[in-house]
Design a protein around this motif. Structure first.
Motif, short mmCIF file in Angstrom:
data_model
loop_
_atom_site.label_atom_id
_atom_site.label_comp_id
_atom_site.label_asym_id
_atom_site.label_seq_id
_atom_site.Cartn_x
_atom_site.Cartn_y
_atom_site.Cartn_z
N GLU A 1 -12.34 -3.05 -5.77
CA GLU A 1 -12.93 -3.40 -7.03
C GLU A 1 -13.76 -4.93 -7.35
O GLU A 1 -14.48 -4.83 -8.09
N ARG B 1 -1.75 0.52 -13.58
CA ARG B 1 -2.86 -0.08 -13.48
C ARG B 1 -3.70 0.06 -14.78
O ARG B 1 -4.35 -0.73 -15.20
N ALA C 1 -4.10 -2.91 0.85
CA ALA C 1 -4.77 -2.19 -0.27
C ALA C 1 -3.67 -1.85 -1.26
O ALA C 1 -2.52 -2.28 -1.12
N ASP C 2 -4.01 -1.68 -2.43
CA ASP C 2 -2.88 -1.44 -3.66
C ASP C 2 -2.32 -0.32 -3.50
O ASP C 2 -2.77 0.99 -3.12
N GLU D 1 -6.81 -3.78 -7.09
CA GLU D 1 -7.57 -3.21 -6.00
C GLU D 1 -8.64 -4.10 -5.61
O GLU D 1 -9.64 -4.48 -6.07
N SER E 1 0.74 -1.24 -0.08
CA SER E 1 0.09 -0.07 0.06
C SER E 1 0.86 1.31 0.14
O SER E 1 0.25 2.28 0.01
#
Length: 532
Positions: A249, A227, A273-274, A246, A180
């Motif tokens: 999503e 991404r 998290a991304d 993510e 993250s």
């Protein structure tokens, strides 16, 4: 008309020509050169049905593994010739809700994400926007003042960050906790410097940091966030609609939650998290989506003529699956106690090994808090396996090995067989005619310039005459015993009082002529050499 049928008709015409035409050998070989080389092919039309008989046993192996390793939920698939031939699911994606894993459940695949980053780099290379030999600092300014470990160290190139040859220290599990990190924090981290465990290009050492840098290269060169570039260039063209970096999503009713087995109970792992390091290990996907990706990499084999399917060039897909940084060989024992030699290294985002059973094994595993995954395939055999689990660092390696062993026992797990080129067929027929009836002009016509310098023409004629005296008259063959490649093969000539084994290798000339020729009395065939 398929390429295989076209090639078959071409070879039939060539054999007919070489049998009934009195044109010089060189003219026949030259005509053969103009015909396309055939791709390697599977010999068993029932191989898929044979392989399918192993699926129930594979499912049992997975079930036993889940119980033994406390895996709450799992999904696995067998890929054959680019298609999902079998899928299995078991357990729960959400323990609290008792929601089962389904064929559409999405798991995090951790370090299996790395090959997507490598494919993105090759896409940019194919577009002419970078070279694998570019210095990394050309595209990542934060590394221009990177301090190298010795004054004679080479500066870091893109191909080295792709193949774990950067010289950065191994960083598991530190890297798992960096997913993250923001792009700004990542820039500051690089600007502060990176310690080296080896000079670049010297040794294999697994580096998550290096693949985070790969993501930054993609962003800077493409002008798009990693991404976005990945989605537009790789995921969407392959139809991978369930794949993302993510977690937010992913629909809640499809997400496999991650767990840790601790204190004799499952504990929910917090989702990561991304961020900047998501490139190296943040991807989430489903079995059906990842099958499309693995199927694309498998479909790059064998080399052949024909339209390119993308998302990158077929050669680039094969390039991803070649060793670029070797690793020391290892010796292990199988479950049955047999000794097994394994050698290999790292390609671009993928691991490559070779065993006693398989000439090329392409694979990558993935592990994060809450997840463990594996994808492994055999390019020569057209078969692969994918497996996901939702417990921390689920170790699928032994299960996948057992699955391939079970498929091997069916007899259906056989590699493609190289097919003879029209040039090799024409040369076989020319050599066979020479053995049956020596002619100096034909000998000169089929021979490369070295053949009669290595062993004189008179001596070769005498040796063949002595063999013919022992075995009598011989018949021209219509097949090969072994085809090693388009320019090397062996065959047997059936004779009155025995057989002759003939081997040839063609020279790197146009047209190719015979540079190596061996004719000997046939002996009983021995079992193939093994490394066990």
């Amino acid at each position: 008309m398929s390429a295989r049928i076209r090639w078959t008709l071409a070879v039939f015409a060539l054999v007919t020509l070489s049998t009934h035409n009195t044109a010089p050998v060189s003219a026949q070989v030259a005509a053969a050169v103009a015909t396309a080389n055939p791709p390697a092919a599977f010999n068993d039309p029932n191989r898929r049905a044979r392989l399918a008989t192993a699926f129930p046993e594979i499912d049992k192996v997975v079930a036993e593994f889940m119980t033994r390793s406390h895996v709450p939920g799992a999904a696995w698939g067998i890929v054959i010739d680019g298609e999902l031939a079998h899928i299995g699911v078991a357990g729960y994606r959400d323990l609290a809700a008792r929601s089962p894993v389904t064929r559409d459940s999405v798991f995090r695949i951790a370090s299996m994400s790395k090959s997507f980053a490598a494919m993105s780099i090759l896409a940019l290379r194919d577009q002419g926007k970078l070279s694998l030999d570019d210095l990394v600092e050309k595209h990542v300014p934060e590394l221009k003042n990177l301090r190298y470990p010795t004054t004679d160290s080479p500066r870091l190139r893109i191909r080295e960050v792709l193949s774990h040859a950067s010289g950065f220290p191994e960083d598991n599990p530190w890297g798992d906790q960096q997913l993250s990190a923001t792009e700004d924090a990542f820039s500051r981290m690089m600007a502060q410097g990176i310690p080296f465990s080896n000079p670049p290009g010297m040794a294999y050492e697994y580096s998550n940091y290096a693949f985070a840098i790969v993501g930054r290269i993609v962003t800077n060169v493409s002008g798009k966030p990693y991404r976005q570039f990945l989605s537009e260039t790789i995921l969407k063209p392959l139809g991978m609609t369930s794949t993302t970096l993510e977690p937010r999503e992913v629909a809640a009713d499809r997400m496999a939650l991650g767990y840790r087995w601790e204190d004799e109970q499952w504990k929910l792992e917090p989702a990561l998290a991304d961020g900047a390091f998501g490139v190296m290990g943040g991807m989430l996907t489903s079995i059906s989506d990842l099958t499309k990706y693995v199927g694309t990499l498998l479909a790059a084999f064998p080399p052949r003529d024909g339209a390119e399917g993308g998302p990158i060039r077929r050669w680039s897909l094969r390039e991803m699956q070649q060793i670029w940084r070797s690793r020391p060989a290892t010796v292990t024992r199988t479950a049955a106690g047999a000794v097994n030699l394994n050698s290999g290294g790292y390609a671009f985002g993928l691991g490559i090994t070779q065993s006693c059973e398989f000439d090329q094994i392409v694979a990558h595993s993935g592990g994060l808090p809450g997840y463990g995954s594996m994808m492994r395939w055999l390019p020569s055999h057209g078969v692969g396996m994918i497996a996901f689990g939702n417990v921390t660092y689920t170790g699928w390696g032994g299960v996948v090995t057992q699955a391939f062993d079970l498929m091997a026992k069916t007899g259906g797990l056989q590699p493609r067989t190289p097919q003879p080129s029209p040039t090799l067929v024409a040369s076989r027929d020319a050599v066979s005619r020479l053995i049956m009836s020596w002619d100096d002009q034909q000998a000169d016509d089929m021979a490369a310039m070295n053949l009669f310098m290595d062993t004189s023409k008179d001596r070769r004629q005498k040796q063949i005459a002595e063999l013919r005296a022992k075995v009598g008259s011989c018949r021209a063959p219509t097949t090969f015993d072994t085809v090693e490649n388009w320019l090397r093969g062996q065959w047997t000539m059936t004779c009155e009082r025995g057989d002759l084994n003939v081997s040839i290798t063609l020279a790197p000339t146009m047209p190719p002529k015979v540079q190596f020729l061996e004719v000997r009395l046939a002996e009983p065939r021995s079992a193939p050499a093994t490394c066990r």
